[in-house]
Scaffold this motif. Structure first.
Motif, PDB file in Angstrom:
ATOM      1  N   TYR A 132     -74.667  57.928  51.963  1.00  0.00           N
ATOM      2  CA  TYR A 132     -76.051  58.216  52.339  1.00  0.00           C
ATOM      3  C   TYR A 132     -76.466  59.589  51.823  1.00  0.00           C
ATOM      4  O   TYR A 132     -75.632  60.415  51.469  1.00  0.00           O
ATOM      5  N   ALA A 133     -77.764  59.787  51.751  1.00  0.00           N
ATOM      6  CA  ALA A 133     -78.314  61.048  51.245  1.00  0.00           C
ATOM      7  C   ALA A 133     -78.190  62.132  52.312  1.00  0.00           C
ATOM      8  O   ALA A 133     -78.770  62.013  53.388  1.00  0.00           O
ATOM      9  N   HIS A 134     -77.433  63.162  52.012  1.00  0.00           N
ATOM     10  CA  HIS A 134     -77.296  64.302  52.915  1.00  0.00           C
ATOM     11  C   HIS A 134     -78.480  65.253  52.721  1.00  0.00           C
ATOM     12  O   HIS A 134     -78.857  65.983  53.631  1.00  0.00           O
ATOM     13  N   THR A 135     -79.038  65.254  51.517  1.00  0.00           N
ATOM     14  CA  THR A 135     -80.276  65.975  51.211  1.00  0.00           C
ATOM     15  C   THR A 135     -81.188  64.994  50.476  1.00  0.00           C
ATOM     16  O   THR A 135     -80.737  63.932  50.050  1.00  0.00           O
ATOM     17  N   HIS A 136     -82.444  65.335  50.311  1.00  0.00           N
ATOM     18  CA  HIS A 136     -83.308  64.503  49.477  1.00  0.00           C
ATOM     19  C   HIS A 136     -82.643  64.394  48.112  1.00  0.00           C
ATOM     20  O   HIS A 136     -82.167  65.405  47.569  1.00  0.00           O
ATOM     21  N   SER A 137     -82.596  63.193  47.553  1.00  0.00           N
ATOM     22  CA  SER A 137     -81.808  62.973  46.340  1.00  0.00           C
ATOM     23  C   SER A 137     -82.531  62.099  45.328  1.00  0.00           C
ATOM     24  O   SER A 137     -83.290  61.210  45.691  1.00  0.00           O
ATOM     25  N   THR A 138     -82.236  62.375  44.067  1.00  0.00           N
ATOM     26  CA  THR A 138     -82.738  61.583  42.948  1.00  0.00           C
ATOM     27  C   THR A 138     -81.530  60.989  42.243  1.00  0.00           C
ATOM     28  O   THR A 138     -80.616  61.711  41.862  1.00  0.00           O
TER      29      THR A 138
END
Length: 195
Positions: A132-138
């Motif tokens: 899962y995304a721990h920070t906003h991710s691209t």
């Protein structure tokens, strides 16, 4: 929900200066040849950071680049869940992802990392970890159907890539992948994929 939608568009605007999910709209204005060159320039580094593609021929890397689709995830969004059917691999362009197996934190992955390689190579691949995304991710995503439909795949290129992938991780010629949660050798992969 309203806050999450607002947060999503703020992330798109702050990170990519777009609201439609396309951070490179100018590519559509270029000639097909120039568009392919710019696209390859933007994605080549990510592709070649994967042991799976590091020794792939240039045309194969170019074709893979054209198949990558950009996706965005907000902090807390799941990219894959443990146990679900896998049919794509991911390349992290920006952000930090967290890997968990059976609810236990394993490691963080960041820009330049990739995961899900086996899912593009095997039909019966199940995810053995949640990411899962721990920070906003691209991320860029590459689907199994895209890889198998590539016109420039020389015979044996994927098998060689798998062998390279597994032989680089340890002195014993086996790769221990925390994302997949198990060890596999090339021989085991051949046996599994032939059945």
């Amino acid at each position: 929900l309203q806050y999450r939608v607002k947060e999503y568009y703020e992330f798109l605007w702050n990170e990519h200066r777009c609201l439609d999910g396309d951070p490179t709209p100018f590519l559509n204005e270029l000639s097909p040849s120039l568009k392919a060159e710019v696209d390859l320039f933007l994605k080549r580094g990510l592709i070649l950071q994967s042991n799976l593609f590091i020794e792939a021929p240039p045309q194969f890397v170019r074709d893979v680049s054209a198949m990558l689709e950009i996706v965005f995830y907000l902090r807390g969004d799941y990219i894959v869940r443990e146990g679900e059917q896998g049919n794509s691999m991911f390349f992290i362009s920006k952000g930090t992802l967290r890997v968990c197996i059976r609810g236990t934190y394993i490691k963080d992955m960041q820009e330049g990392n990739c995961f899900g390689e086996i899912a593009i190579l095997r039909e019966s691949s199940r995810r053995s970890a949640s990411v899962y995304a721990h920070t906003h991710s691209t991320l860029y995503v590459l689907s199994r159907s895209s890889v198998h439909n590539l016109a420039a795949v020389p015979p044996g290129i994927l098998e060689k890539a798998i062998e390279n992938h597994y032989s680089h991780a340890s002195p014993m010629g086996r790769r221990s992948s925390l994302v997949f949660g198990r060890k596999k050798s090339l021989d085991e992969f051949r046996r599994d994929s032939s059945s």
